[in-house]
Design an enzyme around this catalytic site. Structure first.
Site, PDB file in Angstrom:
ATOM      1  N   ARG A 140      63.201  42.185  51.207  1.00 55.84           N
ATOM      2  CA  ARG A 140      62.103  41.317  50.749  1.00 55.84           C
ATOM      3  C   ARG A 140      61.679  41.652  49.320  1.00 55.84           C
ATOM      4  NH1 ARG A 140      63.552  37.966  54.591  1.00 55.84           N
ATOM      5  NH2 ARG A 140      63.422  38.925  56.617  1.00 55.84           N
ATOM      6  N   GLU A 270      62.069  45.352  66.038  1.00 53.95           N
ATOM      7  CA  GLU A 270      63.126  44.583  65.389  1.00 53.95           C
ATOM      8  C   GLU A 270      64.435  45.368  65.331  1.00 53.95           C
ATOM      9  OE1 GLU A 270      61.284  43.336  61.654  1.00 53.95           O
ATOM     10  OE2 GLU A 270      60.453  41.588  62.682  1.00 53.95           O
ATOM     11  N   ASP A 345      52.505  38.371  60.840  1.00 54.10           N
ATOM     12  CA  ASP A 345      53.426  38.922  59.856  1.00 54.10           C
ATOM     13  C   ASP A 345      53.198  38.380  58.448  1.00 54.10           C
ATOM     14  OD1 ASP A 345      55.475  40.258  58.706  1.00 54.10           O
ATOM     15  OD2 ASP A 345      57.086  39.183  59.709  1.00 54.10           O
ATOM     16  N   GLU A 373      56.561  37.784  50.303  1.00 49.12           N
ATOM     17  CA  GLU A 373      57.614  37.305  51.200  1.00 49.12           C
ATOM     18  C   GLU A 373      57.355  35.885  51.696  1.00 49.12           C
ATOM     19  OE1 GLU A 373      58.249  39.832  54.613  1.00 49.12           O
ATOM     20  OE2 GLU A 373      59.645  38.435  55.536  1.00 49.12           O
TER      21      GLU A 373
HETATM   22  C1  BDP Z   1      58.888  41.238  58.192  1.00 44.69           C
HETATM   23  C2  BDP Z   1      60.092  41.195  57.301  1.00 44.69           C
HETATM   24  C3  BDP Z   1      61.138  42.201  57.668  1.00 44.69           C
HETATM   25  C4  BDP Z   1      60.496  43.579  57.809  1.00 44.69           C
HETATM   26  C5  BDP Z   1      59.410  43.510  58.848  1.00 44.69           C
HETATM   27  C6  BDP Z   1      58.609  44.787  58.952  1.00 44.69           C
HETATM   28  O1  BDP Z   1      60.631  39.903  57.362  1.00 44.69           O
HETATM   29  O2  BDP Z   1      62.098  42.184  56.667  1.00 44.69           O
HETATM   30  O3  BDP Z   1      61.431  44.529  58.151  1.00 44.69           O
HETATM   31  O4  BDP Z   1      58.470  42.531  58.502  1.00 44.69           O
HETATM   32  O5  BDP Z   1      57.490  44.795  58.452  1.00 44.69           O
HETATM   33  O6  BDP Z   1      57.860  40.663  57.452  1.00 44.69           O
HETATM   34  O7  BDP Z   1      59.056  45.746  59.543  1.00 44.69           O
END
Ligand code: BDP
Length: 637
Positions: A140, A270, A345, A373
């Site tokens: 990002r 994730e 997010d 982002e």
């Molecule tokens: C989201 C992003 C991702 C990050 C994730 C995070 O898209 O790339 O790894 O958050 O904060 O906003 O871990």
């Protein structure tokens, strides 16, 4: 004749030279003091930090004399400036405080004029989180590659290339000028290699460079590191060998970096490994690391950004509280829970994250995202301070022990991509020191230091910046809509986004739930009951269709298209009006920018002008795509 030609030639040369000398690549950030070389600076203490303060004052201060005094009565990083006639005295209990006072004095000189002041930071942890990968890419990141060019940093000779050193030094000056006191160097999706001897030796070189500026080094860690590096066959936090590995690793880090700050951890989120892989809790995982760090005064910042794993099917915005509330009180005392400002997010607008209401016995930090982002990345002019101030209306700063900002810094010449994105780094730093500053005060300071003090320029651009976040909400996702971004790259609109092979919580249709009757996510007690996680009066307010603030309407309610809103118009009519307003505003930016053409150097003026064109195109696309999609949903049989 000859004379005329010579004159014309000289004139042409002078004009070219002038325009070259006026060319501006933005690399000086807001640190563009004039060289004065006048001030006599004295200080009883000698150190590399004091040397920096002295040098800055000797070169750039316009007073005759400045005295730097250690005064133990002042709070930790705080300082006091006393100015009279052509002399000033800066007092602080620590050398870093004197450095902060130095930069405050220079800032005054460039903005309000030098005057007496006393100041101390609100948060003790004021950190940048870099999402930089070892291969130089930045997750990002929209301003080039990582500033840490690992291949140009030699852990053995403890040297870095001249290029890296120059940029890192300027990065440190910029941070110190704001009071930022720590950097997490690598991505939260962390490579285990970060903890290898080879890389730790390189990290130590960066830490040495940052230390004199009062910046402590932190690392993101991969929870499975001992196993991934081949040293253990499990990463189970209750396994004695694993615990011993972390203890030894931490000891090794502190031998190399005595003032190392600690770890930032994204676990079981994730796809990242974590204690959950061994049926252990987040607390068990965090405490193992905390115990290893404790002896050295280090901390663990454990992220609450988890969803999917233990709470499949639950409304995503509820999952952090569901997961962490039962663990409150079980964390070791040097563990801090780090949460994003909103429960989803980093959207253009979210209500505050209710985890800040629910965790009472664990210290907490907020994570803000400086890199845009979801707000046009480095292509849109969007000033984020109003969004962060909005968060502090709901979560009092004194409830937090720290603040982290996901950095928007890369190796682009101007560090941040969009010339105005520098303002977001600046604003984050200023708010991390003093969250009571107004977003307008901050933008004005930044404009004066970065462009010009000319009144009309400062007034009209600060007004534009002030409104820009709301304008972005309007042309992207007004009235509480959220996450209708194109899959993964999070830039353009994709309201019809759905991919069966991905988790439903990544799909726009999951969030807006548009159908023939209406639109919005029912999070009241009739729906997912996310409102129940909020303290009153917010719980009641958000639960009521009538009382819910309209900017959060579709976040908390599924609302009929012809529902009459407070202005007497229907939801649909209001939606159209918001999208239109957002687009119109961006169109106005372009006129405003035209009007200040003479006050800005050609290079930065043109750069911004071109970006505003892109932003205007994008805003129209957002409006057209979204209204077409929602319009169709509304007219379905
Ligand atoms: C989201 C992003 C991702 C990050 C994730 C995070 O898209 O790339 O790894 O958050 O904060 O906003 O871990």
């Amino acid at each position: 004749m000859n004379k005329t030609i010579r004159f014309l030639f000289l004139l042409a040369f002078a004009l070219t030279y002038c325009s070259i000398s006026r060319a501006e690549d933005g690399s000086d950030l807001w640190l563009r003091y004039n060289l004065v070389n006048k001030t006599q600076v004295s200080c009883e203490v000698n150190s590399s930090t004091i040397d920096i303060a002295k040098r800055e004052l000797e070169q750039f201060c316009s007073l005759d004399r400045v005295e730097l005094i250690i005064d133990k009565r002042l709070p930790n990083d705080g300082f006091r400036i006393k100015a009279e006639n052509e002399a000033a005295e800066i007092r602080a209990s620590r050398e870093t405080g004197l450095l902060y006072g130095t930069y405050a004095l220079l800032r005054q000189q460039e903005t309000t004029g030098v005057r007496n002041m006393k100041s101390a930071p609100r948060f003790s942890l004021r950190l940048l989180n870099h999402w930089d990968n070892l291969n130089g890419s930045i997750e990002r990141g929209y301003a080039g590659k990582s500033l840490w060019k690992w291949e140009e940093i030699d852990g053995h000779t403890k040297k870095m290339s001249e290029g890296v050193e120059r940029r890192v030094t300027q990065y440190c000056q910029a941070n110190a000028s704001l009071g930022i006191n720590g950097s997490v160097l690598n991505n939260v999706n962390a490579s285990p290699k970060m903890l290898s001897n080879e890389y730790l030796a390189k990290v130590a070189v960066l830490a040495d460079a940052m230390r004199p500026y009062g910046i402590r080094t932190f690392l993101s860690i991969n929870f499975a590191s001992p196993k991934a590096l081949g040293d253990t066959d499990t990463a189970d936090p209750l396994d004695p060998k694993v615990r011993q590995w972390w203890k030894e690793k931490v000891d090794e880090i502190y031998r190399k970096i005595p003032d190392f700050g600690g770890f930032l951890v994204k676990a079981n989120s994730e796809g990242q490994p974590g204690p959950g892989d061994y049926k252990r809790t987040h607390a068990e995982g965090a405490n193992m690391l905390a115990e290893a760090l404790e002896a050295h005064g280090g901390i663990v910042m454990w992220r609450s950004f988890v969803y999917g794993a233990n709470h499949k099917g639950e409304d995503r915005v509820k999952q952090a509280v569901s997961e962490f509330k039962p663990m409150d009180g079980l964390f070791h005392k040097n563990v801090i829970l780090q949460s994003k400002n909103g429960p989803l997010d980093f959207q253009p607008r979210e209500p505050y994250a209710p985890i800040f209401d629910n965790i009472k016995r664990t210290p907490q930090m907020v994570e803000l995202q400086i890199t845009q982002e979801y707000l046009g990345q480095s292509k849109h002019l969007v000033y984020l301070a109003p969004m962060w101030k909005e968060f502090f209306c709901f979560v009092r700063p004194d409830r937090l022990c720290g603040i982290a900002g996901v950095a928007n810094i890369g190796d682009d010449t101007n560090y941040c991509g969009h010339p105005f994105s520098q303002a977001n780094w600046y604003a984050f730093g200023r708010l991390s020191w003093d969250p009571s500053l107004s977003s307008e005060e901050i933008s004005k300071e930044w404009l004066m230091q970065t462009f010009t003090k000319e009144e009309h320029f400062v007034a009209s651009l600060s007004r534009l910046m002030e409104g820009s976040r709301e304008d972005c909400v309007d042309y992207m996702m007004p009235l509480g809509l959220h996450h209708i971004f194109k899959f993964d790259h999070h830039y353009g609109p994709e309201p019809d986004g759905f991919k069966a092979e991905y988790p439903i919580e990544w799909c726009p249709v999951y969030y807006h739930k548009a159908d023939a009757q209406g639109v919005g996510f029912e999070r009241t007690e009739k729906g997912s009951d996310a409102v129940a996680q909020y303290r009153n009066p917010y719980r009641k307010r958000y639960n009521s269709l009538r009382k819910c603030p309209e900017e959060y309407l579709l976040w908390f309610h599924h609302v009929d298209w012809d529902y009459r809103m407070r202005n007497g118009k229907t939801l649909w009519e209001n939606l159209v009006a918001h999208y239109d307003r957002g687009v119109r505003q961006v169109k106005d930016y372009r006129d405003i920018w035209q009007q200040v053409k003479n006050q800005v150097d050609t290079q930065r003026w043109q750069e911004v002008d071109q970006l505003l064109e892109v932003q205007y195109d994008n805003a129209q696309e957002w409006r057209d795509v979204c209204l077409e999609y929602f319009g169709k949903m509304r007219q379905q049989p």
